[in-house]
Enzyme design. Sequence first.
Site, PDB file in Angstrom:
ATOM      1  N   CYS A 151       0.862  -1.172   0.000  1.00  0.00           N
ATOM      2  CA  CYS A 151       0.000   0.000   0.000  1.00  0.00           C
ATOM      3  C   CYS A 151       0.907   1.234   0.000  1.00  0.00           C
ATOM      4  CB  CYS A 151      -0.890   0.003   1.235  1.00  0.00           C
ATOM      5  SG  CYS A 151      -1.910   1.491   1.361  1.00  0.00           S
ATOM      6  N   ASP A 153       0.619   3.754   1.746  1.00  0.00           N
ATOM      7  CA  ASP A 153       0.686   4.277   3.113  1.00  0.00           C
ATOM      8  C   ASP A 153       2.138   4.451   3.569  1.00  0.00           C
ATOM      9  OD1 ASP A 153       0.641   4.232   6.081  1.00  0.00           O
ATOM     10  OD2 ASP A 153      -1.495   3.876   5.786  1.00  0.00           O
ATOM     11  N   HIS A 218      -2.109  -4.038   4.832  1.00  0.00           N
ATOM     12  CA  HIS A 218      -1.724  -3.758   6.220  1.00  0.00           C
ATOM     13  C   HIS A 218      -2.929  -3.550   7.113  1.00  0.00           C
ATOM     14  CE1 HIS A 218      -2.459   0.683   5.935  1.00  0.00           C
ATOM     15  NE2 HIS A 218      -2.349   0.388   4.662  1.00  0.00           N
ATOM     16  N   CYS A 229      -6.044   0.249   6.814  1.00  0.00           N
ATOM     17  CA  CYS A 229      -5.767   0.831   5.493  1.00  0.00           C
ATOM     18  C   CYS A 229      -6.853   1.839   5.104  1.00  0.00           C
ATOM     19  CB  CYS A 229      -5.687  -0.281   4.461  1.00  0.00           C
ATOM     20  SG  CYS A 229      -5.220   0.340   2.850  1.00  0.00           S
TER      21      CYS A 229
HETATM   22 ZN   LIG Z   1      -3.253   1.282   3.070  1.00  0.00          ZN
END
Ligand SMILES: [Zn+2]
Length: 494
Positions: A151, A153, A218, A229
Amino acid sequence: MRKAGTLPQTTTAPANPACVIAAGQRCEHALVDPQLNRSLSAYEQVVRSRFAAIVETLKALSAEQHELDFVPRAQHLARERLGYELPGALLGEAWVSGLDLRALHSYCIFRSFKQCIDQAVSDQASWRERMTLDDEFVRACGYHTLDISPCADGRLQGLLPFVFRMAPAPSIMVKAYAGAMFDVEMDAADWTHRELERLSGGIPDCADGRYLKIAVYHYSTSNPCDQGCAAHGSNDLKATDSALARLNELRAAVENTFGRGAAPDILLVGVDTDIDAIRVHLPDGNGDISPHRFVESASLYHDTLGMTAQAARAHIEAEVDRAENADGWARGHGGVEAGLHRLILRLLENNLSQIEYVIQHHAGRYAVIGHNERFICAGESMSELQLRNKFYFAHLDTVEEGAACMDVGIKIFTGLNINHGLPVPVLVHFHYNGRVPGARERSITRCKRVKAAIESRYPQLHKQGLLHCQMAISDQMGSERCQFIEDDVPVSGH
Ligand SMILES: [Zn+2]
């Protein structure tokens, strides 16, 4: 001061579930590399200090902006505390219109980032050579390429060196997308490219190597509803199923185009971003993955703490075998293929070091379990800086295609920066191949196009001066890395 390796007794955060021990006992696992952990900690300190000094320095400048000799004083302070000078144009007008602290803040974020890129080789020398999951190991497992999509992130930005303990290598590529929702067509094209390289002998010692696609989702064990997420509304099940669906789509895309047996191997990994522990989903004998068939490193760490290295390894292997033969929803057809099995065991063992890293250097659980990124990187990422929460990465070719990733990034930075009056720094970065004529100019054109598209997608922010885009380019092969490009750079032929 608490001793390293013991959990603080007075913390309000819940203890690390991997390290539940009797008082006075230490969380020191036989399979952990303590030297590597010390090197990574020193690296983390160096990188974080370059960003941490920015706000205090700007506050000091703000207090002095009306002094007669402000410009030389400001440059002296910047050199001393940040290691670089500030743009003269931003300082010279301060006496009449006040210091533009927003512009300076963004400038410093980009400049500190560039410092990390420029000094990556010396900053990272001590830990790069200790990584056991390197190019050679990947090849020994039968793979010529590891294509990893975490991701976007920022909490996953330290995935390779920290969570996986994987050395950067030409055979390993990372392409982050919001929610790990990678682009199937683009991945099929990357697969084709690498297979062509392999068939034409362009990848050394890999005549019959395979391609492995890894998707990394995650979750947050301590605050699952809010700190999971963002792209999947903190719904862990949705994050898992969506990433798995993409992996299966990629397999189908390659198989339907190039025939049965052509598809890349796939692997699905989850990361608990509170403590950096991993969950590895085990493919069965057909390469199929079930959301329910997995092994978790946190429980492996907990169950094998205090064992000898040999006994701990045997326990981990037994746990993987047990999961492979699980029944019910987790049931699969046969065990993991031998090379992938070896890679999975190494990933699990390596992650024990990261679990202990968080225990020893972050009091068991990250103090900031949520977002704390410094800027958004849009376009193509640089492999030189890999550290948790340094930046939010949106992999995109065009803003239209990457809109979902950008929107999630802007949403995160609305909380982090805009609500505090700070702009969102966006680094628009692309690579070019210096051996291809005209490629550098085309990458600049691409930066300009993407920058303009980002500014027009968020017109209110742009108008209010709350969106600061800096363009930068890097030569894939050469020495030009993260070269800043200013708006007024002319592009030939345009
Ligand atoms: Zn994420």
